[in-house]
Write a protein that holds these residues in place. Structure first.
Motif, PDB file in Angstrom:
ATOM      1  N   VAL A 112       0.877  -1.342   0.130  1.00  0.00           N
ATOM      2  CA  VAL A 112       0.042  -0.008  -0.134  1.00  0.00           C
ATOM      3  C   VAL A 112       0.829   1.210   0.098  1.00  0.00           C
ATOM      4  N   ALA A 113       2.012   1.237   1.001  1.00  0.00           N
ATOM      5  CA  ALA A 113       2.710   2.401   1.071  1.00  0.00           C
ATOM      6  C   ALA A 113       3.418   2.656  -0.395  1.00  0.00           C
ATOM      7  N   ASN A 114       3.869   1.854  -1.381  1.00  0.00           N
ATOM      8  CA  ASN A 114       4.306   1.935  -2.642  1.00  0.00           C
ATOM      9  C   ASN A 114       3.305   2.392  -3.490  1.00  0.00           C
ATOM     10  N   ALA A 115       2.129   1.742  -3.529  1.00  0.00           N
ATOM     11  CA  ALA A 115       0.975   2.243  -4.290  1.00  0.00           C
ATOM     12  C   ALA A 115       0.590   3.673  -4.071  1.00  0.00           C
ATOM     13  N   TYR A 116       0.713   4.140  -2.984  1.00  0.00           N
ATOM     14  CA  TYR A 116       0.427   5.618  -2.723  1.00  0.00           C
ATOM     15  C   TYR A 116       1.568   6.304  -2.553  1.00  0.00           C
ATOM     16  N   GLY A 117       2.646   5.816  -3.016  1.00  0.00           N
ATOM     17  CA  GLY A 117       3.734   6.903  -3.049  1.00  0.00           C
ATOM     18  C   GLY A 117       4.145   7.396  -1.572  1.00  0.00           C
ATOM     19  N   MET A 118       4.079   6.547  -0.795  1.00  0.00           N
ATOM     20  CA  MET A 118       4.642   7.091   0.832  1.00  0.00           C
ATOM     21  C   MET A 118       6.079   6.495   1.017  1.00  0.00           C
ATOM     22  N   ILE A 119       6.728   5.861   0.012  1.00  0.00           N
ATOM     23  CA  ILE A 119       8.043   5.520   0.488  1.00  0.00           C
ATOM     24  C   ILE A 119       8.884   6.659  -0.579  1.00  0.00           C
ATOM     25  N   HIS A 120       9.773   7.380   0.365  1.00  0.00           N
ATOM     26  CA  HIS A 120      10.438   8.394  -0.362  1.00  0.00           C
ATOM     27  C   HIS A 120      11.902   7.874  -0.036  1.00  0.00           C
ATOM     28  N   PRO A 121      12.749   7.344  -0.912  1.00  0.00           N
ATOM     29  CA  PRO A 121      14.146   6.854  -0.382  1.00  0.00           C
ATOM     30  C   PRO A 121      15.042   8.059   0.256  1.00  0.00           C
ATOM     31  N   GLY A 122      14.965   9.118  -0.336  1.00  0.00           N
ATOM     32  CA  GLY A 122      15.486  10.279   0.352  1.00  0.00           C
ATOM     33  C   GLY A 122      15.291  10.195   1.823  1.00  0.00           C
ATOM     34  N   ALA A 123      14.504  10.088   2.249  1.00  0.00           N
ATOM     35  CA  ALA A 123      13.828   9.961   3.803  1.00  0.00           C
ATOM     36  C   ALA A 123      14.244   8.768   4.508  1.00  0.00           C
ATOM     37  N   ALA A 124      13.845   7.570   3.979  1.00  0.00           N
ATOM     38  CA  ALA A 124      14.122   6.188   4.330  1.00  0.00           C
ATOM     39  C   ALA A 124      13.488   5.322   3.331  1.00  0.00           C
ATOM     40  N   ASP A 125      14.278   4.167   3.101  1.00  0.00           N
ATOM     41  CA  ASP A 125      14.118   3.067   2.358  1.00  0.00           C
ATOM     42  C   ASP A 125      12.819   2.179   2.767  1.00  0.00           C
ATOM     43  N   THR A 126      12.740   2.020   4.231  1.00  0.00           N
ATOM     44  CA  THR A 126      11.871   1.113   4.765  1.00  0.00           C
ATOM     45  C   THR A 126      10.832   1.542   5.753  1.00  0.00           C
ATOM     46  N   SER A 127      10.581   2.804   5.555  1.00  0.00           N
ATOM     47  CA  SER A 127       9.480   3.743   6.523  1.00  0.00           C
ATOM     48  C   SER A 127       8.739   4.494   5.612  1.00  0.00           C
ATOM     49  N   ALA A 128       7.525   4.601   5.695  1.00  0.00           N
ATOM     50  CA  ALA A 128       6.635   5.401   5.227  1.00  0.00           C
ATOM     51  C   ALA A 128       6.583   7.019   5.669  1.00  0.00           C
ATOM     52  N   VAL A 129       6.844   7.901   4.926  1.00  0.00           N
ATOM     53  CA  VAL A 129       6.716   9.185   5.186  1.00  0.00           C
ATOM     54  C   VAL A 129       5.458   9.727   5.845  1.00  0.00           C
ATOM     55  N   ARG A 130       5.390  10.860   6.217  1.00  0.00           N
ATOM     56  CA  ARG A 130       3.967  11.305   7.034  1.00  0.00           C
ATOM     57  C   ARG A 130       3.227  11.872   5.747  1.00  0.00           C
ATOM     58  N   ALA A 131       2.647  10.864   4.920  1.00  0.00           N
ATOM     59  CA  ALA A 131       1.758  11.259   3.930  1.00  0.00           C
ATOM     60  C   ALA A 131       0.185  11.274   4.338  1.00  0.00           C
ATOM     61  N   THR A 132      -0.743  12.092   3.762  1.00  0.00           N
ATOM     62  CA  THR A 132      -2.013  12.009   4.134  1.00  0.00           C
ATOM     63  C   THR A 132      -2.871  12.457   2.750  1.00  0.00           C
ATOM     64  N   PHE A 133      -3.781  11.469   2.667  1.00  0.00           N
ATOM     65  CA  PHE A 133      -4.527  11.293   1.226  1.00  0.00           C
ATOM     66  C   PHE A 133      -6.116  11.394   1.822  1.00  0.00           C
ATOM     67  N   VAL A 145      -1.043  15.330   0.756  1.00  0.00           N
ATOM     68  CA  VAL A 145       0.002  16.255   1.573  1.00  0.00           C
ATOM     69  C   VAL A 145       1.111  15.530   2.026  1.00  0.00           C
ATOM     70  N   TYR A 146       2.382  15.607   2.007  1.00  0.00           N
ATOM     71  CA  TYR A 146       3.249  14.995   2.464  1.00  0.00           C
ATOM     72  C   TYR A 146       4.104  15.946   3.559  1.00  0.00           C
ATOM     73  N   TYR A 147       4.878  15.343   4.604  1.00  0.00           N
ATOM     74  CA  TYR A 147       5.389  16.099   5.602  1.00  0.00           C
ATOM     75  C   TYR A 147       6.620  15.365   5.932  1.00  0.00           C
ATOM     76  N   PRO A 148       7.767  15.990   6.229  1.00  0.00           N
ATOM     77  CA  PRO A 148       9.029  15.439   6.496  1.00  0.00           C
ATOM     78  C   PRO A 148       8.854  14.506   7.700  1.00  0.00           C
ATOM     79  N   MET A 149       9.862  13.488   8.204  1.00  0.00           N
ATOM     80  CA  MET A 149       9.793  12.884   9.079  1.00  0.00           C
ATOM     81  C   MET A 149       9.913  13.471  10.593  1.00  0.00           C
ATOM     82  N   SER A 150      10.611  14.650  10.511  1.00  0.00           N
ATOM     83  CA  SER A 150      10.795  15.392  11.586  1.00  0.00           C
ATOM     84  C   SER A 150       9.720  16.340  12.102  1.00  0.00           C
TER      85      SER A 150
END
Length: 217
Positions: A112-133, A145-150
């Motif tokens: 699901v994370a990949n289908a929705y574009g929640m994985i951003h390698p620049g932030a982390a390869d194995t964690s979903a960023v803070r994405a809201t749909f 809307v996407y937010y950084p992990m911090s």
């Protein structure tokens, strides 16, 4: 269990069907079709038992009754197991006195994370960023809307956005920056020169110019 997910290539796109899913959650099996006829806020977090995510989940939990008044459900996701989700939910209730009333998706395979574009390698390869749909009752993706992990999200903004989109759908208007229910709304621009003149001269709207007219609902 196998999780069929609609792959549409790259990030999902606004005003197109949201990627389908059939998943295991803390409330049992769920699919996108379960939410037909309702609005849905689907949101991801990097990991269970992390402080920023905990504050977000508590804020979503406290706002859940307000979302429910808008015919809007909440659905969380992280790349953690059901057992981890359950333990975290219990931990939040024990330590903060907040009960999480919405389900959380187990997404160990990151489908699901990949289908929705929640994985951003620049932030982390194995964690979903803070994405809201935000998905509408017809299964159409209306906002993302996407937010950084911090940095944590502002949950009142998503509540405001759902209200604004519902108002736009119901009245055929747009809403200005920071709009709240009761504020004036924006009338769509006139499409012909004569219509622009008629609009400005009619007195039906508050016009700064032909392209910028507002009204009260």
């Amino acid at each position: 269990m196998e999780t069929p997910v609609q792959q549409i290539g790259g990030l999902p796109r606004i005003n197109e069907p949201a990627p389908d899913f059939q998943v295991l959650t803390t409330d049992g099996e769920k699919s996108l079709t379960d939410y037909r006829g309702k609005w849905l806020v689907l949101f991801s977090h990097p990991a269970d038992f992390t402080p920023v995510c905990t504050t977000e989940f508590m804020a979503f939990a406290k706002a859940a009754p307000e979302f429910a008044k808008l015919n809007c459900d909440l659905l969380g996701l992280s790349i953690d197991s059901i057992h981890s989700h359950i333990a975290w939910m219990r931990n939040i209730k024990q330590n903060f006195g907040v009960e999480i009333p919405f389900p959380i998706i187990e997404d160990l395979k990151m489908e699901v994370a990949n289908a929705y574009g929640m994985i951003h390698p620049g932030a982390a390869d194995t964690s979903a960023v803070r994405a809201t749909f935000i998905i509408d009752p017809n299964g159409i993706l209306r906002a993302m809307v996407y937010y950084p992990m911090s940095n944590g999200r502002s949950i009142p903004e998503f509540l405001r956005l759902v209200k604004a989109m519902q108002t736009s759908d119901e009245n055929g208007i747009a809403t200005p920056e920071g709009w709240q229910p009761g504020d004036k709304v924006i009338v769509p621009p006139a499409k012909t020169a004569s219509a622009a003149n008629d609009r400005v001269e009619s007195g039906d709207y508050e016009c700064k110019d032909f392209y910028f007219c507002t009204k009260s609902l």
